[in-house]
Design an enzyme around this catalytic site. Structure first.
Site, PDB file in Angstrom:
ATOM      1  N   ASN A 282      -1.537   2.845  21.958  1.00 24.11           N
ATOM      2  CA  ASN A 282      -0.779   1.861  21.176  1.00 24.11           C
ATOM      3  C   ASN A 282       0.350   1.300  22.028  1.00 24.11           C
ATOM      4  O   ASN A 282       0.982   2.023  22.795  1.00 24.11           O
ATOM      5  CB  ASN A 282      -0.199   2.500  19.907  1.00 24.11           C
ATOM      6  CG  ASN A 282       0.259   1.453  18.922  1.00 24.11           C
ATOM      7  OD1 ASN A 282      -0.515   0.581  18.549  1.00 24.11           O
ATOM      8  ND2 ASN A 282       1.517   1.504  18.509  1.00 24.11           N
ATOM      9  N   ARG A 283       0.563  -0.008  21.860  1.00 24.94           N
ATOM     10  CA  ARG A 283       1.621  -0.678  22.641  1.00 24.94           C
ATOM     11  C   ARG A 283       2.947   0.066  22.496  1.00 24.94           C
ATOM     12  O   ARG A 283       3.625   0.354  23.470  1.00 24.94           O
ATOM     13  CB  ARG A 283       1.751  -2.123  22.144  1.00 24.94           C
ATOM     14  CG  ARG A 283       2.867  -2.895  22.780  1.00 24.94           C
ATOM     15  CD  ARG A 283       2.946  -4.278  22.197  1.00 24.94           C
ATOM     16  NE  ARG A 283       3.176  -4.270  20.754  1.00 24.94           N
ATOM     17  CZ  ARG A 283       3.314  -5.371  20.022  1.00 24.94           C
ATOM     18  NH1 ARG A 283       3.214  -6.554  20.586  1.00 24.94           N
ATOM     19  NH2 ARG A 283       3.541  -5.277  18.722  1.00 24.94           N
TER      20      ARG A 283
ATOM     21  N   ASP B 190     -10.204   2.854   2.296  1.00 28.25           N
ATOM     22  CA  ASP B 190     -10.437   2.297   3.637  1.00 28.25           C
ATOM     23  C   ASP B 190     -11.203   3.289   4.514  1.00 28.25           C
ATOM     24  O   ASP B 190     -11.994   2.906   5.377  1.00 28.25           O
ATOM     25  CB  ASP B 190      -9.103   1.956   4.326  1.00 28.25           C
ATOM     26  CG  ASP B 190      -8.479   0.691   3.755  1.00 28.25           C
ATOM     27  OD1 ASP B 190      -9.228  -0.147   3.208  1.00 28.25           O
ATOM     28  OD2 ASP B 190      -7.250   0.535   3.851  1.00 28.25           O
TER      29      ASP B 190
ATOM     30  N   ILE C 222     -11.896  -3.767  13.519  1.00 29.23           N
ATOM     31  CA  ILE C 222     -11.641  -3.980  12.088  1.00 29.23           C
ATOM     32  C   ILE C 222     -11.257  -5.431  11.803  1.00 29.23           C
ATOM     33  O   ILE C 222     -11.166  -5.832  10.657  1.00 29.23           O
ATOM     34  CB  ILE C 222     -10.599  -3.005  11.504  1.00 29.23           C
ATOM     35  CG1 ILE C 222      -9.205  -3.272  12.048  1.00 29.23           C
ATOM     36  CG2 ILE C 222     -10.998  -1.560  11.749  1.00 29.23           C
ATOM     37  CD1 ILE C 222      -8.135  -2.704  11.124  1.00 29.23           C
TER      38      ILE C 222
ATOM     39  N   GLY D 227      -1.370   1.388   9.723  1.00 28.34           N
ATOM     40  CA  GLY D 227      -1.989   1.987   8.540  1.00 28.34           C
ATOM     41  C   GLY D 227      -3.495   2.108   8.675  1.00 28.34           C
ATOM     42  O   GLY D 227      -4.086   3.127   8.283  1.00 28.34           O
TER      43      GLY D 227
ATOM     44  N   LYS E 138       0.811  -1.225   0.000  1.00 29.18           N
ATOM     45  CA  LYS E 138       0.000   0.000   0.000  1.00 29.18           C
ATOM     46  C   LYS E 138       0.846   1.279   0.000  1.00 29.18           C
ATOM     47  O   LYS E 138       0.518   2.245  -0.684  1.00 29.18           O
ATOM     48  CB  LYS E 138      -0.957   0.007   1.192  1.00 29.18           C
ATOM     49  CG  LYS E 138      -2.095  -1.013   1.060  1.00 29.18           C
ATOM     50  CD  LYS E 138      -3.063  -0.874   2.232  1.00 29.18           C
ATOM     51  CE  LYS E 138      -4.193  -1.881   2.134  1.00 29.18           C
ATOM     52  NZ  LYS E 138      -5.193  -1.703   3.194  1.00 29.18           N
TER      53      LYS E 138
HETATM   54  P1  ATR Z   1      -2.013  -2.184   9.841  1.00 29.37           P
HETATM   55  O1  ATR Z   1      -1.163  -1.318   8.981  1.00 29.37           O
HETATM   56  O2  ATR Z   1      -2.826  -3.187   9.081  1.00 29.37           O
HETATM   57  O3  ATR Z   1      -2.866  -1.394  10.795  1.00 29.37           O
HETATM   58  P2  ATR Z   1       0.263  -2.803  11.545  1.00 29.37           P
HETATM   59  O4  ATR Z   1       0.980  -1.609  11.089  1.00 29.37           O
HETATM   60  O5  ATR Z   1       1.007  -4.088  11.603  1.00 29.37           O
HETATM   61  O6  ATR Z   1      -1.019  -3.118  10.674  1.00 29.37           O
HETATM   62  O7  ATR Z   1      -0.390  -2.494  12.968  1.00 29.37           O
HETATM   63  C1  ATR Z   1      -0.821  -3.479  13.814  1.00 29.37           C
HETATM   64  C2  ATR Z   1      -1.271  -2.827  15.132  1.00 29.37           C
HETATM   65  O8  ATR Z   1      -1.540  -3.883  16.065  1.00 29.37           O
HETATM   66  C3  ATR Z   1      -0.201  -1.957  15.773  1.00 29.37           C
HETATM   67  O9  ATR Z   1      -0.853  -0.878  16.407  1.00 29.37           O
HETATM   68  C4  ATR Z   1       0.435  -2.903  16.763  1.00 29.37           C
HETATM   69  O10 ATR Z   1       1.066  -2.283  17.861  1.00 29.37           O
HETATM   70  P3  ATR Z   1       2.639  -1.869  17.781  1.00 29.37           P
HETATM   71  O11 ATR Z   1       2.667  -0.568  17.021  1.00 29.37           O
HETATM   72  O12 ATR Z   1       3.064  -1.745  19.188  1.00 29.37           O
HETATM   73  O13 ATR Z   1       3.323  -2.993  17.056  1.00 29.37           O
HETATM   74  C5  ATR Z   1      -0.775  -3.670  17.247  1.00 29.37           C
HETATM   75  N1  ATR Z   1      -0.407  -4.948  17.869  1.00 29.37           N
HETATM   76  C6  ATR Z   1      -0.058  -6.090  17.254  1.00 29.37           C
HETATM   77  N2  ATR Z   1       0.200  -7.072  18.154  1.00 29.37           N
HETATM   78  C7  ATR Z   1       0.003  -6.517  19.377  1.00 29.37           C
HETATM   79  C8  ATR Z   1       0.100  -7.005  20.726  1.00 29.37           C
HETATM   80  N3  ATR Z   1       0.447  -8.284  21.001  1.00 29.37           N
HETATM   81  N4  ATR Z   1      -0.189  -6.150  21.748  1.00 29.37           N
HETATM   82  C9  ATR Z   1      -0.550  -4.867  21.494  1.00 29.37           C
HETATM   83  N5  ATR Z   1      -0.671  -4.355  20.236  1.00 29.37           N
HETATM   84  C10 ATR Z   1      -0.389  -5.164  19.204  1.00 29.37           C
END
Ligand code: ATR
Length: 275
Positions: free
Chosen positions: A151-152, A101, A216, A130, A65
Site C-alpha cells: 500500500n502506498r 463483500d 475490484i 475497506g 459502512k
Molecule cells: P475502500 O475503502 O473502498 O477500499 P479507500 O479506503 O479510499 O477505499 O482505499 C483506496 C485505496 O487505494 C488505498 O489503499 C489507497 O492508498 P492509500 O492508503 O495510500 O491512500 C489506494 N490509492 C488511491 N489512490 C492511489 C494512488 N494514486 N497511488 C497508490 N495508491 C492509491
C-alpha cells in the site's frame, strides 16, 4: 409489500436498484427496492426509523459502512471482521448487520478461476482500505498463509496486517513488482485503473503465467491491469462479479428467495456501465 433500499451520500450512481429490480421482476416478487440519499448527519435517524419508513432492510454504501456497523444492534461475524456493514435487515425488532463483500469477492473468484486454491501459493494484495480488509479476511478464512500487502501509505498496511497474528506481511509499495514473484493470485483493491484515476503502475514480469489476477475496479470492466494479465495468459477476475454476488445475501434476507447471478443480469449492468 416488502421494501428495501440502498443508502449512500451521494447515491445517484448506485447500480443496486437495477440489480435488485431485475431479480424482483424475474422471480415475480411484489417488492420494492429504492435508492435513498442519506447524509452522514441523518444516518442514525434514518436507521432508527427504517421500519417506520416501510423498509425491511437496506444496503449501505460510501461513506456509511463503518457508521452503520456501529449503529446496528446485532453484528454478524463478517461485519465484525471488517468493522463495516453493507447489508442490514430488521429481525425481532433489532437491526442486524453483515458484510457481504467477502462473500461477493470469494464467490466470483471461485467461479471465474475454478480450482484456484488459497493455500498453494502466496497472494499479493494491493491496497489497504475497506475493500482490502474484506478480501483479506476472505482469503485468510480459505487458508491463505502468505498474503503480501502493498500500500502506498505503509502505516495503513501495517494496521491492516496487525488485525491478524499470522499469514500476512507488509511489503513496501516501491517493491510491488518484485513482490509478485511466485504469487498465485494478485488482487487490486486500490482505485488505480478506475476511469478518471491513473492506471496501476505494476509490472507483471515476475508473476507466474498461470496465476490469477483480480481487480475490484469495474469501470472500465477491463482495467489496464486485467488487460496486461490477459495478454500474459493469466486468468482474470473482473470487479463486476463482486458487485453482483455481494447483492445475493441481502436479497435473500429481505425477499426470501436466493437469486441467481446470470449472464442476463451481468449484460444488463454492463450495458448500463457503457452509457
Ligand atoms: P475502500 O475503502 O473502498 O477500499 P479507500 O479506503 O479510499 O477505499 O482505499 C483506496 C485505496 O487505494 C488505498 O489503499 C489507497 O492508498 P492509500 O492508503 O495510500 O491512500 C489506494 N490509492 C488511491 N489512490 C492511489 C494512488 N494514486 N497511488 C497508490 N495508491 C492509491
Amino acid at each position: 409489500m416488502t421494501k428495501a433500499c440502498v443508502i449512500g451520500w451521494p447515491i445517484k450512481h448506485s447500480r443496486s436498484p437495477m440489480i435488485h429490480g431485475f431479480w424482483l421482476h424475474k422471480y415475480g416478487i411484489e417488492g420494492g427496492y429504492e435508492k435513498v440519499a442519506v447524509s452522514p448527519d441523518d444516518l442514525p435517524d434514518f436507521l432508527n426509523n427504517l421500519a417506520a419508513n416501510g423498509f425491511s432492510g437496506c444496503n449501505v454504501t460510501v461513506p456509511h459502512k463503518e457508521q452503520a456497523f456501529k449503529l446496528a444492534h446485532e453484528l454478524h461475524d463478517e461485519a465484525r471482521a471488517v468493522q463495516a456493514a453493507n447489508t442490514l435487515w430488521l429481525a425481532g425488532g433489532k437491526l442486524h448487520a453483515t458484510n457481504t463483500d467477502i462473500y461477493g469477492f470469494m464467490t466470483h473468484l471461485d467461479q471465474s478461476a475454478p480450482g484456484w486454491n488459497a493455500k498453494q501459493r502466496p497472494v499479493a494484495l494491493l491496497g489497504a482500505g475497506g475493500a482490502a480488509r474484506a478480501i483479506l479476511y476472505g482469503l485468510l478464512q480459505r487458508g491463505a498463509s502468505d498474503v503480501r500487502i502493498f500500500n502506498r501509505t505503509k502505516e495503513r498496511a501495517v494496521k491492516l496486517a496487525s488485525f491478524y497474528e499470522k499469514g500476512v506481511r507488509v511489503v513496501d509499495w516501491q517493491n510491488r513488482d518484485e513482490g509478485l514473484e511466485d504469487c498465485g493470485l494478485v488482487v487490486n483493491t486500490t482505485t488505480l485503473g478506475m476511469s478518471g484515476s491513473p492506471p496501476l503502475d505494476l509490472s507483471l514480469n515476475k508473476l507466474p503465467n498461470d496465476s490469477v489476477v483480480a481487480d475490484i475496479v469495474y469501470v472500465p470492466l477491463e482495467t489496464p491491469l486485467l488487460a496486461a494479465a490477459r495478454q500474459k495468459g493469466c486468468r482474470v477476475v473482473d470487479g463486476l462479479g463482486m458487485l453482483l454476488h455481494q447483492a445475493v445475501p441481502g436479497f435473500e434476507r429481505w425477499f426470501g428467495v436466493r437469486p441467481q447471478v446470470t449472464t442476463e443480469l451481468r449484460d444488463l449492468i454492463v450495458a448500463d456501465l457503457g452509457e
